[in-house]
Design a protein around this motif. Structure first.
Motif, PDB file in Angstrom:
ATOM      1  N   PHE A   1      10.325  -1.290  -2.204  1.00 35.42           N
ATOM      2  CA  PHE A   1      10.770  -0.760  -3.547  1.00 35.42           C
ATOM      3  C   PHE A   1       9.394  -0.649  -4.381  1.00 35.42           C
ATOM      4  N   LEU A   2       8.621  -1.801  -4.270  1.00 40.59           N
ATOM      5  CA  LEU A   2       7.224  -1.709  -4.942  1.00 40.59           C
ATOM      6  C   LEU A   2       6.381  -0.719  -4.412  1.00 40.59           C
ATOM      7  N   ASP A   3       6.433  -0.259  -3.549  1.00 41.84           N
ATOM      8  CA  ASP A   3       5.648   0.752  -2.794  1.00 41.84           C
ATOM      9  C   ASP A   3       6.070   2.219  -3.429  1.00 41.84           C
ATOM     10  N   ASP A   4       7.461   2.429  -3.134  1.00 39.96           N
ATOM     11  CA  ASP A   4       8.238   3.963  -3.488  1.00 39.96           C
ATOM     12  C   ASP A   4       8.879   3.920  -4.917  1.00 39.96           C
ATOM     13  N   GLY A   5       9.510   2.712  -5.126  1.00 36.90           N
ATOM     14  CA  GLY A   5      10.278   2.819  -6.370  1.00 36.90           C
ATOM     15  C   GLY A   5       9.667   3.176  -7.644  1.00 36.90           C
ATOM     16  N   PRO A   6      10.200   3.998  -8.434  1.00 40.31           N
ATOM     17  CA  PRO A   6       9.901   4.686  -9.429  1.00 40.31           C
ATOM     18  C   PRO A   6       9.654   3.543 -10.665  1.00 40.31           C
ATOM     19  N   GLY A   7       8.427   3.681 -11.279  1.00 44.43           N
ATOM     20  CA  GLY A   7       8.307   2.653 -12.538  1.00 44.43           C
ATOM     21  C   GLY A   7       8.425   1.449 -12.036  1.00 44.43           C
TER      22      GLY A   7
END
Length: 360
Positions: free
Chosen positions: A204-210
């Protein structure tokens, strides 16, 4: 006196088939039923003491688990017992409390009593040692947890995938400061569920937007190890709630710790889903929790039943490569993970509250 030959004649099978049925070996369901019916009609009861002396083993199988007070292991034990009672074997239940010394004593007892086989949920991934049983020809099946380096059949749950699914669900519901309370270090289930949490959060931290800046600190600051018990979950959650930036959700890596988490949350004057709560493993009274508890449901009964089946096959002399059966978990979604906005709306519907009173 009725003999095994009498049963074989009445059932229309060979004496060897009767022996396999009585010893839990593989035969067709139809033949097994004929043998059992003939044995019952003739009043045939095998002389277990004599058979034990001939085979140099008893008609007992050991089940070594860390916590019979945990409903997960209670259901697992029932699965083992239901499978074993269909054969001539009885189950001896051994509760270790996760203590290696107690576990070693029970393993020694299994040897001394010449148990036919043992099913074990290891107290430690690296320190549980079943080699003494194996050297004496006693079959061993690992259940829920596999000791590192042990060449045994195993029945497991995909704990890492379950931990990842739980964490991804919390993130998808809008929680951002997601904590993980996992079990003791060195326990395979605790390590794998934590690994799933880390993987989902990092993705999530690598790919999640914002993703908010600095959220990678969660991988360090919001992880707690506890004891897989109610008290441990309560203490760990109280510690997390005392942080300057407390979590807005928690993944509790077993069911009893989730109970302690809920206690700590409510003692702090909060309610889910304002703080999301998700449990790995069912809580028997989860349906009574308001709002409904979100859980990773684990097929605990099937774990026990499957492990017993593998063990009985080995006892019967089945020769085949070691087997590992991995059962899947599933996410049962309740209201405790409805999202932080939903939780705040629920709180504000009960009283007048200004934005300045937001406890987060």
């Amino acid at each position: 006196m009725t003999t095994i030959n009498d049963v074989a004649h009445a059932a229309g099978v060979s004496p060897a088939t009767v022996s396999r049925v009585l010893n839990g070996g593989r035969v067709t369901a139809e033949r097994a039923e004929r043998v059992r019916r003939a044995a019952a009609e003739l009043g045939f009861a095998p002389n277990r003491v004599a058979r034990s002396l001939r085979m140099r083993r008893s008609s007992l199988v050991g089940l070594i688990i860390p916590d019979i007070g945990n409903p997960f292991f209670t259901a697992l034990a029932r699965g083992v017992e239901d499978a074993a009672q269909r054969t001539s074997f009885s189950v001896v239940l051994c509760n270790t409390d996760g203590n290696l010394d107690k576990e070693r004593r029970y393993l020694d007892i299994a040897i001394a009593e010449r148990m036919a086989g043992v099913i074990v949920a290891a107290a430690s991934r690296s320190r549980t040692d079943v080699s003494a049983l194996q050297s004496r020809g006693i079959p061993v099946v690992a259940v829920d947890r596999r000791p590192r380096g042990a060449s045994v059949d195993a029945v497991l749950v995909d704990d890492e995938e379950g931990g990842a699914a739980a964490t991804a669900h919390l993130l998808a519901r809008g929680y951002r400061r997601v904590a993980c309370i996992t079990g003791p270090q060195g326990t395979s289930t605790a390590e794998e569920r934590l690994a799933g949490y880390r993987r989902a959060l990092q993705e999530f931290l690598d790919d999640g937007p914002g993703a908010p800046a600095g959220e990678a600190d969660l991988l360090r600051d919001y992880i707690r190890h506890a004891d897989f018990k109610v008290e441990g979950g309560h203490a760990a959650m109280a510690d997390l709630l005392a942080l300057p930036r407390r979590p807005d959700a928690v993944f509790a890596a077993n069911n009893l710790m989730a109970v302690g988490v809920l206690q700590a949350v409510r003692e702090a004057g909060l309610e889910p889903p304002e703080i999301g709560v998700l449990s790995f493993g069912e809580v028997p009274w989860a349906a009574l929790v308001q709002p409904g508890l979100t859980t990773v449901q684990v097929p605990s009964y099937d774990l026990g039943r499957t492990a017993a089946g593998l063990l009985l096959d080995r006892i019967a002399g089945t020769e085949q490569p070691l087997r590992t059966v991995v059962l899947r978990s599933s996410l049962q979604i309740g209201r405790t993970t409805a999202g932080p906005r939903s939780g705040m709306a629920r709180r504000m519907s009960g009283k007048q509250q200004t934005p300045a009173e937001d406890p987060r």
